[in-house]
Design an enzyme around this catalytic site. Sequence first.
Site, PDB file in Angstrom:
ATOM      1  N   HIS A 120       0.995  -1.498   0.276  1.00 31.34           N
ATOM      2  CA  HIS A 120       0.243  -0.449  -0.244  1.00 31.34           C
ATOM      3  C   HIS A 120       0.672   1.054   0.075  1.00 31.34           C
ATOM      4  CE1 HIS A 120      -3.464   2.438   1.289  1.00 31.34           C
ATOM      5  NE2 HIS A 120      -2.874   3.080   1.961  1.00 31.34           N
ATOM      6  N   GLU A 121       1.782   1.202   1.566  1.00 31.90           N
ATOM      7  CA  GLU A 121       3.183   2.656   1.146  1.00 31.90           C
ATOM      8  C   GLU A 121       3.727   2.836   0.031  1.00 31.90           C
ATOM      9  OE1 GLU A 121       1.872   4.595   2.972  1.00 31.90           O
ATOM     10  OE2 GLU A 121       0.817   3.194   4.839  1.00 31.90           O
ATOM     11  N   HIS A 169       1.828   4.476  -2.899  1.00 32.76           N
ATOM     12  CA  HIS A 169       1.684   5.502  -3.010  1.00 32.76           C
ATOM     13  C   HIS A 169       3.372   6.123  -3.319  1.00 32.76           C
ATOM     14  CE1 HIS A 169      -1.588   6.629  -1.135  1.00 32.76           C
ATOM     15  NE2 HIS A 169      -1.411   6.188   0.443  1.00 32.76           N
ATOM     16  N   HIS A 192       3.270   6.756  -6.643  1.00 35.47           N
ATOM     17  CA  HIS A 192       2.801   7.648  -7.269  1.00 35.47           C
ATOM     18  C   HIS A 192       3.386   9.067  -7.350  1.00 35.47           C
ATOM     19  CE1 HIS A 192      -1.641   9.955  -7.211  1.00 35.47           C
ATOM     20  NE2 HIS A 192      -0.748   9.511  -8.407  1.00 35.47           N
TER      21      HIS A 192
END
Length: 686
Positions: free
Chosen positions: A477-478, A481, A484
């Site tokens: 999940h991190e 990010h 991104h």
Amino acid sequence: MSVTKNPLLEKFDTFQNTAPFSLIKEEQFEEAFDTAIELARKEIDAITNNTVAPTFENTIEALDASGDVLSRISSIFFNLNSAETNDEIQRIAREVSPKLSQFGNDITLNESLFKRVKEVYESKNELNLDVEQSTLLEKKYKSFSRNGANLIEDKKSRLREIDSQLSQLTLKFGENVLAATNAYELHLEDDSRLAGLPESAKEAAAELAKAKEKEGYIFTLDYPSYIPFMTYVDDRELRKELSMAFGSRAFKDQFDNQDNVLQIAALRYERAQLLGYETHAHFVLEERMAMTPEKVMEFSNDILEKAKPAAERDFLELQNFAIAAASKSDVSEPITKLQKWDAAYYAEKLKKQLFELDDELLKPYFKLENVIDGAFEVANRLFGLSFEKTTQVDKYHDDVMTYEVKNEDGSLNSIFYADFFPRKGKRNGAWMTSFKSQYVENNKNERPHVSIVCNFTKPTNTKPSLLTFNEVTTLFHEFGHALHGMLANTRYRSLSGTSVYWDFVELPSQILENWCYEKEALEIFARHYETDEVIPLEYIEKIKKAANFQEGLQTLRQLSFGMLDMSWHGINPSDITDVKAHERTVFEKTDLYPDVSSSCMSTAFGHIFQGGYSAGYYSYKWAEVLDADAFEVFKEKGIFDRSTATSFKDHILSKGGTENPMILYKRFRGSEPKIDALLKRAGLVT
């Protein structure tokens, strides 16, 4: 001015212009902030006092580029305040936060500057701007109009007061949660009451006790200590003690956050009213995909309607299992009603019974280093990125790992920091941040410096760091990010990377979690830490089957947090005098477990009272709709299909906040997202 050079105010003479952590002394931050604020003021004055008529270049672009030194110092300092804080850093934070708030107000309430911005904005139709330039102009204009530029003088003055108070209160809120977390420890001198706890967790607790020069075992409220304890320890009374300590952080103790919560909510409401908005939520959601509190509640209630029957079935199944299991064991008293401190313990046992699967069975296949390499390989197959460990990048703590990230042509993509283990000066949870944004200046594409911070179990003397499956998805999940941020390719700092609507920012993170459930991806990194055996296919099948285990309860829990957030920020909170009583009115709709009078969620809800998720916690569930819908394309074309990945990168990841997110999403998907994929994936509909 200090005679000694302040490295924060010098051009960083470091590898790839990275932060020189080892050269920075804590006492240098205050001078650095004061100097950088003055430098930024001069940059603003140069724009404001320009005798040339305002243009997009000399006003809007110049404004976006201003304050670069201040931004870098702020990113370094506030990241340290989250990941490596101490009393001195917290003191400095209390000193500088009001100054930063005042400086921000000095910009948005600067009439001469706003006049120039407004002049450019009103002539936008004649300027022939491209999409990114138009978005920047819109964003800069709104940063003034939404923050008081059109107010009369006495209201501007009140706005300044509110912002200064909020900066202090939110800081204090976070300090209290961290202090309350650090203040508690459960010390047991022998292991007679630790039946059920895996050896790895016992070993970690023993090492913590040894580090504190105590005999036996120490357990804390940090997740790597707290979660295994609540999941495996047979002693119900001990689980209750730890659960109540966790639930009562910063509530009716020496670090009580109740007044802070009430003041933050009231000041946010007053601020919104000053600016002409009905509530803080109306103010925030104007700049979100959801647009209005009504739309958020409609969305939340729609999912609640479908999730609650499933949650009630989940609860009944778990409670019946617990009652039956307890009756066959030697517990001192029978269970008649499932309590919150029973949830993780019996859920793990039920999962094992239903799927012959538990975390201890899986953990040997999820050695941290292998999972990191797996995330890197997924990024390589999807986006052509390669990660090379480097010792040339300075670090703020020895635990931090640093990487040089390269594109397929060998050019620099980014610098990546990874900080995985808990320690005293580090807040709980997991997050992504950056030390430097991506942007283009003087025809050079400045590449970002990105960081992820987590709290996983540290290696012990006998075992490496072995992750639970939940921790594996957290890392992905991190890392989503981080991608991104890494793949950002925009001209302007304020539109780059994760600078997007907050109910869109979770799409890149949550979509990457999907790879953790796919055989083709798991076989890359899920290898036994002792034998190097690839995770058996039967385990993969069980992981997929167990993916929806207790999903009704999980969905209800997440919805309850979003609804609590909206209950503080979507109303006039002036009538709320009792934090706990208010919270109960919200949780009555969603809570199936008996209430614990000494527990309070709001007083430790850092996402909304310290972080940036006020009136935005719903965005996790909102983004789940987006990620489930978007991942359907990967499932159709293949999870490592490069053309699909390139489309996702080109239309979403690289674009940052340059266009409305729904336009970007539809460009990738071909249509607006539908809730069906999420409901189907979650098993809430057949």
